[in-house]
Design an enzyme around this catalytic site. Structure first.
Site, PDB file in Angstrom:
ATOM      1  N   SER A  19     124.238  -0.345  13.147  1.00  0.00           N
ATOM      2  CA  SER A  19     124.155  -0.161  11.533  1.00  0.00           C
ATOM      3  C   SER A  19     122.772   1.018  11.478  1.00  0.00           C
ATOM      4  CB  SER A  19     124.109  -1.139  10.685  1.00  0.00           C
ATOM      5  OG  SER A  19     123.522  -0.729   9.434  1.00  0.00           O
ATOM      6  N   TYR A  49     119.211  -9.113   7.621  1.00  0.00           N
ATOM      7  CA  TYR A  49     120.466  -8.564   8.177  1.00  0.00           C
ATOM      8  C   TYR A  49     120.303  -7.364   9.177  1.00  0.00           C
ATOM      9  CZ  TYR A  49     124.399  -5.534   8.668  1.00  0.00           C
ATOM     10  OH  TYR A  49     125.315  -4.513   9.413  1.00  0.00           O
ATOM     11  N   LYS A  71     120.669  -6.854  13.649  1.00  0.00           N
ATOM     12  CA  LYS A  71     121.294  -5.872  14.339  1.00  0.00           C
ATOM     13  C   LYS A  71     120.089  -5.235  15.631  1.00  0.00           C
ATOM     14  CE  LYS A  71     125.379  -5.829  12.369  1.00  0.00           C
ATOM     15  NZ  LYS A  71     126.601  -6.115  13.159  1.00  0.00           N
TER      16      LYS A  71
END
Ligand code: NAD
Ligand code: WQD
Length: 333
Positions: A122, A146, A150
């Site tokens: 992302s 979050y 990643k």
């Protein structure tokens, strides 16, 4: 080829399954349906006229995973939790699901001697941009659990490749995926109140929500609202096909998938209103914690490395998002 698709019942996964099937690949979807519905896969079969092998399972169940991927040639790994706010409230759940799940996946791949992987990363790994447009060599750092999952997974993949340079790994850093398949059969179906802008606007347009809250109007952008690089989910799905086809030699490469164009919240509201012929009432609200002013890609590496560039513009994104929303006012239910 037979492609093992974790999280294939989800928003981006289902659109990618369409691309894979329409380009002659077989697809095995492995998903625990924690944020998706099997209906999406049935609709993928309707769109393509092809069958999917579907296995309900959790990527943290290593023995089930190892068995399920037997005979596959490559993996596209979408499975993961993705809500930024929820990750702040439930960090352990996010690290367990995303990081632990990916470790299980990589071990299962090793056991099956499958070493070709496309991973969903992302643009969140760039944090608050130091410079725009964002190039892949921009420093990596994140501001929430979050994003941290990643980044940790990206680091694991780079370390894995360093330890065994027979792996073929493509890390795809998505900007803001929106829109839906042109058939109106599959699209984004948030289970709860949408966190993201476009599905929220779509629910306002259909009358499920009264108004949009615009988070901040005094950012240093052309109209004061936040600017992002929205990318049509079908373009994004096509990027996965191109990434897979480009993985013919050992590597671990990170690539931006974006359009390179930044639109503000008000630009999106206006484009959606035009596409749907609905008014989108909004209220100016305080800034959302953790938001950045602007974020958009330099997408040139994707063009040179995998021969991909986005084709669909903001009007098309809004048109297709509205087409799905109006044909499926309550989503897949
Ligand atoms: P999604 O929630 O629609 O799809 C994820 C799928 O993974 C769901 O079907 C869910 O049921 C499944 N899943 C989750 N945990 C699992 C587990 N432990 N075992 C098996 N299946 C599991 O999300 P999406 O928007 O399609 O995103 C796909 C991937 O792309 C995610 O990894 C996400 O972090 C990443 N990503 C998404 C965006 C975005 O804005 N949508 C942006 C950048 C990156
Ligand atoms: C876009 C713009 C908001 C909702 C998030 C994740 C990112 C990635 C994509 C997974 C911002 C504004 C939004 C609303 C608003 N996901 N907005 N009212 O924040 O760029 O990215 O999704 O990897 O990691 O952080 O996307 O769609 O939430 O917001 O005004 O109700 O719309 O402030 O400017 P974001 P978004």
């Amino acid at each position: 080829m037979t492609i093992f698709v974790t999280g294939g019942a989800g928003y981006i996964g289902s659109h990618t399954c369409v691309e894979l099937l329409q380009n002659g690949h077989n697809v095995v979807v492995y998903d625990n349906l924690s944020n998706s519905s099997v209906e999406a896969l049935k609709r993928v079969e309707t769109i393509t006229g092809k069958l999917i092998t579907f296995i309900i399972g959790d990527i943290r169940d290593e023995s089930s995973l190892t068995q399920a991927m037997q005979g596959c040639d490559a993996v596209i790994h979408f499975a993961g939790l993705k809500a930024v706010g929820e990750s702040v409230a439930k960090p352990l759940e996010y690290y367990d699901n995303n990081v632990q799940g990916t470790l299980c996946l990589l071990r299962s791949m090793q056991t099956n001697s499958i070493k070709t992987l496309v991973f969903s990363s992302s643009a969140t790994v760039y944090g608050d941009p130091e410079s725009l447009p964002l190039r892949e060599d921009h420093p990596l750092r994140t501001t929430n659990p979050y994003g941290q999952t990643k980044l940790v997974i990206e680091d694991i993949l780079r370390d894995l490749y360093r330890s065994d340079n027979t792996w073929q790994i493509m890390i795809l850093r998505y900007f803001n995926p929106v829109g839906a398949h042109e058939s109106g059969l599959i699209g984004e179906d948030p289970q709860d109140i949408p966190n993201n802008l476009m599905p929220f606007i779509a629910q306002v347009a259909i009358g499920r929500r009264e108004n949009l809250n615009i988070f901040g109007e005094n950012y240093p952008t052309h109209d004061g609202t936040g600017v992002r690089d929205y990318i049509h989910v079908v373009d994004l799905a096509h990027g996965h096909l191109k990434a897979l086809e480009a993985l013919t030699s050992p590597q671990c490469t990170a690539i931006n998938l974006g359009t390179g164009i930044g639109y503000s919240v008000l630009d999106v509201v206006n484009a959606f209103s035009k596409a749907s012929q609905q008014s989108i009432p909004y209220i100016i609200a305080p800034r959302r914690e953790g938001d950045i002013a602007a974020c958009y890609a330099d997408p040139s590496k994707a063009n040179t490395a995998i021969g991909w560039s986005a084709k669909r513009n903001l009007d098309q994104m809004c048109h297709d998002a509205w087409n799905f929303q109006s044909k499926n006012p309550t989503g897949y239910k």
